[in-house]
Design a protein around this motif. Structure first.
Motif, PDB file in Angstrom:
ATOM      1  N   GLU A 148       0.696  -1.290  -0.128  1.00  0.00           N
ATOM      2  CA  GLU A 148       0.031  -0.074  -0.092  1.00  0.00           C
ATOM      3  C   GLU A 148       0.978   1.292   0.050  1.00  0.00           C
ATOM      4  O   GLU A 148       0.492   2.294  -0.317  1.00  0.00           O
ATOM      5  N   ARG A 149       2.035   1.033   0.202  1.00  0.00           N
ATOM      6  CA  ARG A 149       3.027   2.355   0.335  1.00  0.00           C
ATOM      7  C   ARG A 149       3.347   2.741  -1.216  1.00  0.00           C
ATOM      8  O   ARG A 149       3.427   1.799  -1.908  1.00  0.00           O
ATOM      9  N   VAL A 150       3.116   3.877  -1.242  1.00  0.00           N
ATOM     10  CA  VAL A 150       3.610   4.714  -2.479  1.00  0.00           C
ATOM     11  C   VAL A 150       4.713   5.836  -2.459  1.00  0.00           C
ATOM     12  O   VAL A 150       4.472   6.659  -1.300  1.00  0.00           O
ATOM     13  N   PRO A 151       5.686   5.947  -3.010  1.00  0.00           N
ATOM     14  CA  PRO A 151       6.407   4.697  -3.893  1.00  0.00           C
ATOM     15  C   PRO A 151       6.758   3.455  -3.016  1.00  0.00           C
ATOM     16  O   PRO A 151       6.947   3.821  -1.730  1.00  0.00           O
ATOM     17  N   PRO A 152       6.800   2.346  -3.588  1.00  0.00           N
ATOM     18  CA  PRO A 152       6.931   2.021  -4.887  1.00  0.00           C
ATOM     19  C   PRO A 152       5.458   1.615  -5.509  1.00  0.00           C
ATOM     20  O   PRO A 152       5.200   1.217  -6.757  1.00  0.00           O
ATOM     21  N   GLY A 153       4.536   1.341  -4.757  1.00  0.00           N
ATOM     22  CA  GLY A 153       3.276   0.676  -5.101  1.00  0.00           C
ATOM     23  C   GLY A 153       3.300  -0.377  -5.908  1.00  0.00           C
ATOM     24  O   GLY A 153       3.902  -1.405  -5.601  1.00  0.00           O
ATOM     25  N   LEU A 154       2.284  -0.671  -6.891  1.00  0.00           N
ATOM     26  CA  LEU A 154       2.150  -1.686  -7.819  1.00  0.00           C
ATOM     27  C   LEU A 154       3.574  -2.064  -8.570  1.00  0.00           C
ATOM     28  O   LEU A 154       3.766  -2.964  -9.281  1.00  0.00           O
ATOM     29  N   LEU A 155       4.643  -0.883  -8.545  1.00  0.00           N
ATOM     30  CA  LEU A 155       5.734  -1.214  -9.470  1.00  0.00           C
ATOM     31  C   LEU A 155       6.628  -2.195  -8.972  1.00  0.00           C
ATOM     32  O   LEU A 155       7.345  -3.218  -9.268  1.00  0.00           O
ATOM     33  N   ALA A 156       6.726  -2.236  -7.477  1.00  0.00           N
ATOM     34  CA  ALA A 156       7.345  -3.515  -6.693  1.00  0.00           C
ATOM     35  C   ALA A 156       6.847  -4.759  -7.186  1.00  0.00           C
ATOM     36  O   ALA A 156       7.511  -5.757  -7.291  1.00  0.00           O
ATOM     37  N   LEU A 157       5.721  -4.825  -6.912  1.00  0.00           N
ATOM     38  CA  LEU A 157       4.693  -6.356  -7.603  1.00  0.00           C
ATOM     39  C   LEU A 157       5.132  -6.517  -8.737  1.00  0.00           C
ATOM     40  O   LEU A 157       5.554  -7.559  -9.213  1.00  0.00           O
ATOM     41  N   ASP A 158       5.245  -5.630  -9.774  1.00  0.00           N
ATOM     42  CA  ASP A 158       5.694  -5.830 -11.267  1.00  0.00           C
ATOM     43  C   ASP A 158       7.036  -6.602 -11.310  1.00  0.00           C
ATOM     44  O   ASP A 158       7.315  -7.259 -12.082  1.00  0.00           O
ATOM     45  N   ASN A 159       8.017  -5.975 -10.403  1.00  0.00           N
ATOM     46  CA  ASN A 159       9.371  -6.355 -10.332  1.00  0.00           C
ATOM     47  C   ASN A 159       9.522  -7.585  -9.895  1.00  0.00           C
ATOM     48  O   ASN A 159      10.342  -8.573 -10.267  1.00  0.00           O
ATOM     49  N   MET A 160       8.826  -8.137  -8.729  1.00  0.00           N
ATOM     50  CA  MET A 160       8.829  -9.242  -8.069  1.00  0.00           C
ATOM     51  C   MET A 160       8.282 -10.380  -9.198  1.00  0.00           C
ATOM     52  O   MET A 160       8.884 -11.319  -9.356  1.00  0.00           O
ATOM     53  N   LEU A 161       7.216 -10.056  -9.795  1.00  0.00           N
ATOM     54  CA  LEU A 161       6.613 -10.942 -10.772  1.00  0.00           C
ATOM     55  C   LEU A 161       7.576 -11.330 -11.987  1.00  0.00           C
ATOM     56  O   LEU A 161       7.723 -12.401 -12.519  1.00  0.00           O
ATOM     57  N   TYR A 162       7.968 -10.114 -12.644  1.00  0.00           N
ATOM     58  CA  TYR A 162       9.082 -10.121 -13.600  1.00  0.00           C
ATOM     59  C   TYR A 162      10.345 -11.250 -13.330  1.00  0.00           C
ATOM     60  O   TYR A 162      10.696 -12.001 -13.904  1.00  0.00           O
ATOM     61  N   PHE A 163      10.804 -10.893 -12.036  1.00  0.00           N
ATOM     62  CA  PHE A 163      11.936 -11.768 -11.645  1.00  0.00           C
ATOM     63  C   PHE A 163      11.619 -13.185 -11.457  1.00  0.00           C
ATOM     64  O   PHE A 163      12.324 -14.096 -11.894  1.00  0.00           O
ATOM     65  N   GLU A 175      14.970  -5.728 -16.016  1.00  0.00           N
ATOM     66  CA  GLU A 175      16.077  -6.475 -15.911  1.00  0.00           C
ATOM     67  C   GLU A 175      17.105  -5.935 -15.011  1.00  0.00           C
ATOM     68  O   GLU A 175      17.902  -6.616 -14.350  1.00  0.00           O
ATOM     69  N   LEU A 176      17.014  -4.545 -14.690  1.00  0.00           N
ATOM     70  CA  LEU A 176      18.062  -3.923 -13.770  1.00  0.00           C
ATOM     71  C   LEU A 176      17.622  -4.369 -12.491  1.00  0.00           C
ATOM     72  O   LEU A 176      18.770  -4.692 -11.338  1.00  0.00           O
ATOM     73  N   PHE A 177      16.438  -4.637 -12.254  1.00  0.00           N
ATOM     74  CA  PHE A 177      15.979  -5.039 -10.817  1.00  0.00           C
ATOM     75  C   PHE A 177      16.293  -6.684 -10.647  1.00  0.00           C
ATOM     76  O   PHE A 177      17.056  -6.969  -9.563  1.00  0.00           O
ATOM     77  N   CYS A 178      16.353  -7.211 -11.593  1.00  0.00           N
ATOM     78  CA  CYS A 178      16.726  -8.807 -11.455  1.00  0.00           C
ATOM     79  C   CYS A 178      18.186  -8.799 -11.078  1.00  0.00           C
ATOM     80  O   CYS A 178      18.581  -9.724 -10.328  1.00  0.00           O
ATOM     81  N   VAL A 179      18.858  -8.034 -11.747  1.00  0.00           N
ATOM     82  CA  VAL A 179      20.346  -7.855 -11.372  1.00  0.00           C
ATOM     83  C   VAL A 179      20.804  -7.533 -10.084  1.00  0.00           C
ATOM     84  O   VAL A 179      21.342  -7.917  -9.056  1.00  0.00           O
ATOM     85  N   SER A 180      19.801  -6.424  -9.673  1.00  0.00           N
ATOM     86  CA  SER A 180      20.230  -5.922  -8.399  1.00  0.00           C
ATOM     87  C   SER A 180      19.632  -6.423  -6.989  1.00  0.00           C
ATOM     88  O   SER A 180      20.180  -6.634  -6.193  1.00  0.00           O
ATOM     89  N   ILE A 181      18.596  -7.407  -7.233  1.00  0.00           N
ATOM     90  CA  ILE A 181      17.896  -8.161  -6.168  1.00  0.00           C
ATOM     91  C   ILE A 181      18.886  -9.256  -5.726  1.00  0.00           C
ATOM     92  O   ILE A 181      19.130  -9.490  -4.791  1.00  0.00           O
TER      93      ILE A 181
END
Length: 720
Positions: free
Chosen positions: A359-374, A441-447
């Motif tokens: 529920e926190r913004v930012p990052p909101g749904l963008l964090a969920l998008d990153n986790m799903l993409y990874f 893709e940058l998130f995948c490397v960073s996590i």
């Protein structure tokens, strides 16, 4: 004898005349100076002439810029700007094509000068240039000169771009859309349309509807760097003027037409060096690309959205599917719900209901998008991350969800997602044009980097913020290198281990002015007593000078003043009332005295009796910060001398001085600042001879003693 300050020695030249060496009096009116110059050459009507700088853009000298004339400047006498503008505008209407070309060339030479530009614009010069551009009788050099002169005159901001007519803009659009067009015309036409688009929303919509994106792509693919730059400028201007939905549609279309790949291969990695203007437009394009993520970043997770709930379940199942399928199949709803809550906690969510974390913004749904993409693009790395940390002790596990949420915030901050574009920045990253879905893709490397750094630091849950600071430094340092591809970024950032970060920090610290190397710290410690003595001496001297204080009654602050100072022998505090407007009295004229030997203690703030009596309130709070008292023996009773300092600095100086008199340490903020300043200055002076000499962290080892001392001379043995 030296000339006065407002007189400069200069040279004035004129064609076919012997130059004059004159002393220009800056206090004399410019018209009088011109008359003297013209009289020396026997030229009548001095009002028809003007002075110009002989070099650069040959700017006209006016009363506003005449102070730029320095000793040794060379000026030239030329036609006055109003007469020159009139002559050139007549030349634009010449029947001869060569005459129009010559007039345009001379007009373009003088157009950067604001004085001349105002004369041209005031005589409808823009309209005459617009007629040449609209007629389009000559599509070669004359049209290019007219466009360039028009742009130069508009750059001064005397006339708004919004005043341009629709037919004029449409004609310029035609030049952009023509296939067979002079190579010098189209970059100028594109530059004009860029200014129109950025300055006028109405005309910008016209340009957007009249110039197809495919046409801009054609210009970008021409191996002409100037044309590419201007086409990119217009493209970014159109994208900036579009709504978020329109911008997304335009970028999707451009990516489908392989613009990203073309930029990466043929512009960024071109044999010709990348110009500053193109670098700025690539920065703007990157910022607009990343700006598409802002709506997701600003949108919190909706716990009532079926789609988002399914995405969270997919995230859980991707990590625990074998366990969830085997155990949850025959369980009740409550047991299954309990199992899901436990697995979400293993995933690293702080709450059993993961929607609360997102529920926190930012990052909101963008964090969920990153986790799903990874989880979908790197399923093995995702499962390994989650299961590896699930098997660790609770305090040593790296929480995937919490880390992903914070990492998304960190990446958005480093890449300035959602921030307005700078007008001058050129800081783009080539790897964002070399990779689809570059942010994810940058998130995948960073996590994965975060998990690696967590293990290197042997971190616990309490160290989470410290780990994020190290990861931020790793990412920022690697992004600053501008790696050309994601793979190169991965290699460089993984080489920047936690140990390497510590080494870099230490190296940078040693290169800073206030180095923290042990020998320097030892030197500073040795210098402190001497410098504290200097500060103590200064404080006591300040007390000897004395200060005017306001008298405080039990009801309110009064205008009456009293003066207090320390005697030169530091034995007595002398004080007494003074009249307002009268200078500080001499110590001998002060009636009251307080021996320093009788002072018991120094009180400050709320401990002072005159502050305790005043009660509460904003005014009392202000008084409290400046209040101090000294308690002293008055016969058999304890009495107080109460002060209200006129400023915070005086408060620090007096409390430090009184503490020094009583043999107590001086602990004010002002003392700390003064000591730090003196230490820094003294350390620099001591180390002047060691400039560029590396200072070891540890002193060299003392060699061991010799095996015998036979080299010593025994004085007791008498010589024969």
């Amino acid at each position: 004898m030296a000339p006065p300050r407002n007189v400069v020695k200069i040279a004035v030249q004129m064609r076919d005349a012997i130059p004059q060496l004159i002393q220009l009096d800056q206090a004399k009116p410019l018209a009088a100076v011109l008359k003297e110059v013209c009289d020396a050459w026997s030229l009548p009507h001095s009002e028809r002439y003007a002075l110009q700088f002989a070099d650069g853009h040959r700017r006209y000298i006016t009363e506003n810029n005449r102070m730029e004339i320095k000793n040794g400047s060379i000026l030239c006498l030329s036609t006055a700007p109003d007469r020159e503008a009139e002559r050139l505008l007549r030349g634009l209407q010449s029947e001869s094509r060569e005459g129009r070309r010559e007039a345009l060339r001379h007009l373009l030479l003088l157009a950067p000068d604001l004085t001349f530009a105002r004369e041209v614009i005031g005589r409808d010069g823009l309209q005459r240039l617009g007629t040449i551009i609209e007629d389009g009788d000559d599509l070669g050099e004359v049209l290019a000169l007219a466009l360039r002169a028009f742009l130069e005159l508009m750059e001064h901001g005397v006339v708004s771009w919004e005043t341009l007519s629709i037919p004029f803009v449409r004609k310029v659009v035609c030049y952009v859309n023509m296939n067979l067009m002079d190579a010098s015309v189209q970059p100028l036409a594109l530059g004009l349309l860029e200014n129109v688009t950025l300055s006028s929303p109405t005309l910008g919509q016209l340009v957007k509807s009249e110039v197809p994106l495919d046409r801009l792509l054609v210009h970008l693919q021409v191996m002409n760097q100037q044309l590419q730059t201007k086409a990119m400028a217009l493209l970014t201007a159109l994208l900036q003027g579009a709504t978020p939905a329109e911008r997304k549609h335009m970028l999707d279309y451009l990516w489908q037409r392989n613009l990203r790949q073309f930029i990466y291969k043929n512009i960024i990695h071109s044999a010709a060096p990348l110009g500053d203007e193109m670098a700025h437009h690539l920065y703007v394009l990157q910022a607009l690309m990343l700006g598409l993520l802002e709506p997701r970043m600003r949108t919190p997770l909706d716990p009532y959205s079926q789609e988002q709930r399914e995405q969270l379940q997919a995230l859980r199942q991707a990590a625990f599917e074998p366990e969830g399928e085997s155990v949850g199949a025959g369980l009740s709803a409550d047991r299954r719900r309990s199992l899901c809550a436990r697995e979400f906690r293993k995933l690293g969510f702080s709450n059993s209901n993961p929607a609360q974390d997102l529920e926190r913004v930012p990052p909101g749904l963008l964090a969920l998008d990153n986790m799903l993409y990874f989880s979908r693009q790197a399923p093995s790395a995702y499962s390994r991350f989650v299961l590896e940390n699930s098997s660790r002790e609770d305090k040593h596990e790296c929480p995937f969800a919490r880390s992903s949420i914070q990492l998304t915030v960190l990446l958005c901050d480093l890449l300035h997602v959602g921030e307005p574009c700078s007008e001058t920045a050129q800081d783009f990253s080539p790897m964002f044009f070399g990779q689809d879905q570059s942010f994810h893709e940058l998130f995948c490397v960073s996590i994965q980097l975060l998990n690696k750094t967590w293990k290197e630091m042997r971190a616990t849950q309490e160290d989470f913020d410290k780990v994020m600071q190290v990861v931020r430094e790793q990412l920022a340092r690697t992004l600053a290198l501008k790696p050309s591809s994601l793979e190169l970024f991965r290699t460089k950032v993984n080489a920047l281990t936690y140990g390497e970060v510590l080494r870099l920090r230490q190296t940078e610290r040693l290169h800073q002015e206030g180095t923290l190397a042990p020998p320097i710290l030892e030197l500073r410690e040795k210098l402190k007593p001497e410098l504290m003595g200097l500060i103590r001496q200064q404080r006591l001297l300040r007390l000897c000078e004395g200060t005017l204080f306001h008298k405080i009654s039990s009801r309110r602050r009064q205008d009456k003043l009293w003066f207090c100072c320390l005697s030169p022998n530091h034995k007595v505090l002398q004080y007494g009332d003074v009249e307002e407007g009268v200078g500080p009295p001499t110590p001998e004229s002060l009636p009251e005295q307080l021996p320093v030997a009788d002072i018991r203690a120094l009180l400050t703030g709320k401990d002072c009796p005159h502050v305790r009596e005043k009660g509460s309130g904003k005014q009392n709070k202000d008084v409290c910060e400046l209040a101090f008292s000294v308690s002293y023996d008055h016969g058999e009773e304890e009495a107080y001398l109460n002060f209200i300092a006129p400023s915070k600095r005086e408060f620090h100086l007096w409390t430090d001085g009184l503490s020094a008199l009583l043999g107590n340490p001086m602990g004010s903020e002002q003392t700390r600042l003064d000591l730090e300043q003196l230490l820094t200055m003294e350390t620099k002076l001591r180390l002047l001879e060691l400039e560029n000499v590396p200072i070891p962290e540890q002193p060299p080892p003392v060699p061991p003693p010799p095996t015998n001392f036979n080299f010593c001379y025994d004085c007791s043995i008498a010589e024969p």
